[in-house]
Motif scaffolding. Sequence first.
Motif, PDB file in Angstrom:
ATOM      1  N   GLY A  89       0.835  -1.195   0.000  1.00  0.00           N
ATOM      2  CA  GLY A  89       0.000   0.000   0.000  1.00  0.00           C
ATOM      3  C   GLY A  89       0.862   1.234   0.000  1.00  0.00           C
ATOM      4  N   GLY A  90       0.306   2.321   0.412  1.00  0.00           N
ATOM      5  CA  GLY A  90       1.041   3.584   0.440  1.00  0.00           C
ATOM      6  C   GLY A  90       0.284   4.657  -0.292  1.00  0.00           C
ATOM      7  N   ASP A  91       0.767   5.852  -0.170  1.00  0.00           N
ATOM      8  CA  ASP A  91       0.140   6.999  -0.794  1.00  0.00           C
ATOM      9  C   ASP A  91       0.515   7.039  -2.269  1.00  0.00           C
ATOM     10  OD1 ASP A  91      -0.977   9.360  -1.516  1.00  0.00           O
ATOM     11  OD2 ASP A  91       0.282  10.628  -0.239  1.00  0.00           O
ATOM     12  N   ASP A  92      -0.470   6.791  -3.173  1.00  0.00           N
ATOM     13  CA  ASP A  92      -0.200   6.747  -4.601  1.00  0.00           C
ATOM     14  C   ASP A  92       0.264   8.095  -5.136  1.00  0.00           C
ATOM     15  OD1 ASP A  92      -1.876   6.477  -7.680  1.00  0.00           O
ATOM     16  OD2 ASP A  92      -0.190   5.244  -7.063  1.00  0.00           O
ATOM     17  N   CYS A  93      -0.041   9.171  -4.396  1.00  0.00           N
ATOM     18  CA  CYS A  93       0.358  10.495  -4.841  1.00  0.00           C
ATOM     19  C   CYS A  93       1.810  10.795  -4.487  1.00  0.00           C
ATOM     20  CB  CYS A  93      -0.557  11.561  -4.221  1.00  0.00           C
ATOM     21  SG  CYS A  93      -2.276  11.441  -4.777  1.00  0.00           S
ATOM     22  N   ASN A  94       2.384   9.982  -3.624  1.00  0.00           N
ATOM     23  CA  ASN A  94       3.758  10.190  -3.201  1.00  0.00           C
ATOM     24  C   ASN A  94       4.676   9.412  -4.130  1.00  0.00           C
ATOM     25  OD1 ASN A  94       6.241  10.341  -1.920  1.00  0.00           O
ATOM     26  ND2 ASN A  94       5.349  10.209   0.127  1.00  0.00           N
ATOM     27  N   SER A  95       5.501  10.122  -4.879  1.00  0.00           N
ATOM     28  CA  SER A  95       6.350   9.461  -5.866  1.00  0.00           C
ATOM     29  C   SER A  95       7.331   8.493  -5.230  1.00  0.00           C
ATOM     30  CB  SER A  95       7.107  10.510  -6.688  1.00  0.00           C
ATOM     31  OG  SER A  95       7.959  11.274  -5.853  1.00  0.00           O
ATOM     32  N   GLU A  96       7.678   8.701  -3.949  1.00  0.00           N
ATOM     33  CA  GLU A  96       8.629   7.808  -3.286  1.00  0.00           C
ATOM     34  C   GLU A  96       8.041   6.417  -3.070  1.00  0.00           C
ATOM     35  OE1 GLU A  96      10.023   9.575   0.271  1.00  0.00           O
ATOM     36  OE2 GLU A  96      10.921  11.307  -0.711  1.00  0.00           O
ATOM     37  N   HIS A  97       6.719   6.324  -3.055  1.00  0.00           N
ATOM     38  CA  HIS A  97       6.065   5.043  -2.816  1.00  0.00           C
ATOM     39  C   HIS A  97       5.653   4.338  -4.105  1.00  0.00           C
ATOM     40  CE1 HIS A  97       4.835   6.798   1.351  1.00  0.00           C
ATOM     41  NE2 HIS A  97       6.058   6.278   1.366  1.00  0.00           N
ATOM     42  N   LEU A  98       5.730   5.029  -5.204  1.00  0.00           N
ATOM     43  CA  LEU A  98       5.309   4.437  -6.468  1.00  0.00           C
ATOM     44  C   LEU A  98       6.318   3.409  -6.958  1.00  0.00           C
ATOM     45  CD1 LEU A  98       4.043   7.518  -8.526  1.00  0.00           C
ATOM     46  CD2 LEU A  98       2.651   5.692  -7.557  1.00  0.00           C
ATOM     47  N   LEU A  99       5.808   2.412  -7.638  1.00  0.00           N
ATOM     48  CA  LEU A  99       6.655   1.462  -8.342  1.00  0.00           C
ATOM     49  C   LEU A  99       6.531   1.766  -9.836  1.00  0.00           C
ATOM     50  CD1 LEU A  99       5.868  -1.888  -6.496  1.00  0.00           C
ATOM     51  CD2 LEU A  99       8.007  -0.589  -6.405  1.00  0.00           C
ATOM     52  N   TYR A 100       7.654   2.022 -10.482  1.00  0.00           N
ATOM     53  CA  TYR A 100       7.655   2.287 -11.908  1.00  0.00           C
ATOM     54  C   TYR A 100       7.856   0.976 -12.657  1.00  0.00           C
ATOM     55  CZ  TYR A 100       7.967   7.178 -10.596  1.00  0.00           C
ATOM     56  OH  TYR A 100       7.704   8.412 -10.059  1.00  0.00           O
ATOM     57  N   THR A 101       7.041   0.757 -13.662  1.00  0.00           N
ATOM     58  CA  THR A 101       7.072  -0.492 -14.410  1.00  0.00           C
ATOM     59  C   THR A 101       7.247  -0.210 -15.899  1.00  0.00           C
ATOM     60  OG1 THR A 101       4.654  -0.524 -14.640  1.00  0.00           O
ATOM     61  CG2 THR A 101       5.597  -1.639 -12.719  1.00  0.00           C
ATOM     62  N   LEU A 102       7.606  -1.256 -16.627  1.00  0.00           N
ATOM     63  CA  LEU A 102       7.792  -1.135 -18.070  1.00  0.00           C
ATOM     64  C   LEU A 102       6.449  -1.208 -18.795  1.00  0.00           C
ATOM     65  CD1 LEU A 102      10.866  -3.518 -18.549  1.00  0.00           C
ATOM     66  CD2 LEU A 102      10.885  -1.036 -18.213  1.00  0.00           C
ATOM     67  N   THR A 103       6.428  -0.676 -19.992  1.00  0.00           N
ATOM     68  CA  THR A 103       5.286  -0.769 -20.889  1.00  0.00           C
ATOM     69  C   THR A 103       5.765  -1.476 -22.157  1.00  0.00           C
ATOM     70  OG1 THR A 103       5.774   1.319 -22.011  1.00  0.00           O
ATOM     71  CG2 THR A 103       4.413   1.439 -20.005  1.00  0.00           C
ATOM     72  N   PRO A 104       4.868  -1.798 -23.094  1.00  0.00           N
ATOM     73  CA  PRO A 104       5.334  -2.378 -24.362  1.00  0.00           C
ATOM     74  C   PRO A 104       6.394  -1.523 -25.048  1.00  0.00           C
ATOM     75  CG  PRO A 104       2.963  -2.653 -24.176  1.00  0.00           C
ATOM     76  CD  PRO A 104       3.393  -1.813 -22.997  1.00  0.00           C
ATOM     77  N   VAL A 105       6.343  -0.198 -24.853  1.00  0.00           N
ATOM     78  CA  VAL A 105       7.338   0.692 -25.457  1.00  0.00           C
ATOM     79  C   VAL A 105       8.711   0.457 -24.863  1.00  0.00           C
ATOM     80  CG1 VAL A 105       8.031   3.102 -25.747  1.00  0.00           C
ATOM     81  CG2 VAL A 105       5.633   2.454 -26.053  1.00  0.00           C
ATOM     82  N   THR A 106       8.808   0.473 -23.536  1.00  0.00           N
ATOM     83  CA  THR A 106      10.116   0.349 -22.898  1.00  0.00           C
ATOM     84  C   THR A 106      10.625  -1.085 -22.839  1.00  0.00           C
ATOM     85  OG1 THR A 106       8.811   0.734 -20.870  1.00  0.00           O
ATOM     86  CG2 THR A 106      10.359   2.443 -21.527  1.00  0.00           C
ATOM     87  N   ARG A 107       9.767  -2.049 -23.095  1.00  0.00           N
ATOM     88  CA  ARG A 107      10.271  -3.422 -23.223  1.00  0.00           C
ATOM     89  C   ARG A 107      11.129  -3.575 -24.476  1.00  0.00           C
ATOM     90  NH1 ARG A 107       4.953  -4.719 -21.232  1.00  0.00           N
ATOM     91  NH2 ARG A 107       5.114  -5.359 -19.052  1.00  0.00           N
ATOM     92  N   LEU A 108      10.985  -2.632 -25.412  1.00  0.00           N
ATOM     93  CA  LEU A 108      11.850  -2.625 -26.593  1.00  0.00           C
ATOM     94  C   LEU A 108      13.259  -2.135 -26.277  1.00  0.00           C
ATOM     95  CD1 LEU A 108       9.478  -1.150 -29.333  1.00  0.00           C
ATOM     96  CD2 LEU A 108      10.025  -3.549 -28.914  1.00  0.00           C
ATOM     97  N   LEU A 109      13.458  -1.611 -25.057  1.00  0.00           N
ATOM     98  CA  LEU A 109      14.760  -1.070 -24.673  1.00  0.00           C
ATOM     99  C   LEU A 109      15.591  -2.054 -23.866  1.00  0.00           C
ATOM    100  CD1 LEU A 109      13.624   2.520 -23.574  1.00  0.00           C
ATOM    101  CD2 LEU A 109      14.466   1.790 -25.813  1.00  0.00           C
ATOM    102  N   VAL A 110      15.034  -3.215 -23.552  1.00  0.00           N
ATOM    103  CA  VAL A 110      15.750  -4.218 -22.756  1.00  0.00           C
ATOM    104  C   VAL A 110      15.790  -5.537 -23.516  1.00  0.00           C
ATOM    105  CG1 VAL A 110      15.144  -3.135 -20.559  1.00  0.00           C
ATOM    106  CG2 VAL A 110      13.639  -4.872 -21.524  1.00  0.00           C
ATOM    107  N   GLY A 111      16.663  -6.432 -23.085  1.00  0.00           N
ATOM    108  CA  GLY A 111      16.778  -7.728 -23.747  1.00  0.00           C
ATOM    109  C   GLY A 111      17.538  -7.616 -25.053  1.00  0.00           C
ATOM    110  N   SER A 112      17.391  -8.627 -25.877  1.00  0.00           N
ATOM    111  CA  SER A 112      18.103  -8.659 -27.159  1.00  0.00           C
ATOM    112  C   SER A 112      17.227  -9.327 -28.210  1.00  0.00           C
ATOM    113  CB  SER A 112      19.411  -9.431 -27.006  1.00  0.00           C
ATOM    114  OG  SER A 112      20.116  -9.486 -28.220  1.00  0.00           O
TER     115      SER A 112
END
Length: 301
Positions: A89-112
């Motif tokens: 849980g946590g305050d979703d408005c607080n950036s320190e508590h957010l978890l940043y995740t990949l999207t289909p766009v940024t999955r193109l930036l990892v792997g091979s």
Amino acid sequence: MELTSQAQAMLDAQTELWQNTFAFVKSMALKSAVDLHIADTIQHHGGAATLSQIANKAMVPPSKTPCLSRLMRTLTSAGVFSTQQPPSGGDDCNSEHLLYTLTPVTRLLVGSPNQAAFTSFAPHLATVSSMFELSRWLQSELLDPCMFKLRNGCTAFELANGDPAFNEAFNDGMVSDTEFIMDIVVKEHGEVFQGISSLIDVGGGLGAAAHAISKAVLDLAHVVDKAPGNTDVKYIAGDMFESIPPENVIFLKVVFDLYIMVVNGTERDENEWKKIFLEAGFSDYKITSVLGLRSIIEVYP
């Protein structure tokens, strides 16, 4: 109090104008995310990372962490990354508590293969700054000097020949894009290469396409000097604008429009291509639109 339809239309128009005016901000934000390896950090943390984890890996000091948060907010709103609340849980408005995740766009930036090197090189300073010459260049009767030379004092080929860092960034970017697209071409449409006994990849950089097709590459001498060894690929130093060695098939990979115009490159529609093919003596051609923004064009003798 509601706005009048005229006022709302004007504000909507201003919003669209601003989105185009400040489009470069998103491009630079994406480049910085690639250069800071933010997608790799998220991947390393199992697909979800906090701001502090990203800051630590990117070596962003505490004084700049709030600025990093603003960068992530911009990229999240653009759909480059996404956010989720931590399991506890946590305050979703607080950036320190957010978890940043990949999207289909940024999955193109990892792997091979991935698009990281290409995404970082595309907005290179030498190229982006050349676009500042666009209006002045359009008012000139002559094609030469190109926008790139007007801004940088030399052509892109000359800069690559004299600047190892630019040359490496360019080659890595081209390999990044080529490996990505050729992986799809060979797996999904490999039939276009059936029956070919020899192939010359014109302007092939370090030969990523030729490695996928396993035939031959032509490029400038400063590129050939950096080329990796491969028994299936022969590297030939040369200038494609002067001559191209005879082979069974000539392969050329392009995309872009205004972007490539900075070096006097030209994109064409089908009618323009058809005119060139027929005037060059070819009998027919086939265009297959199966590669997103790009297509496979086969030209027959």
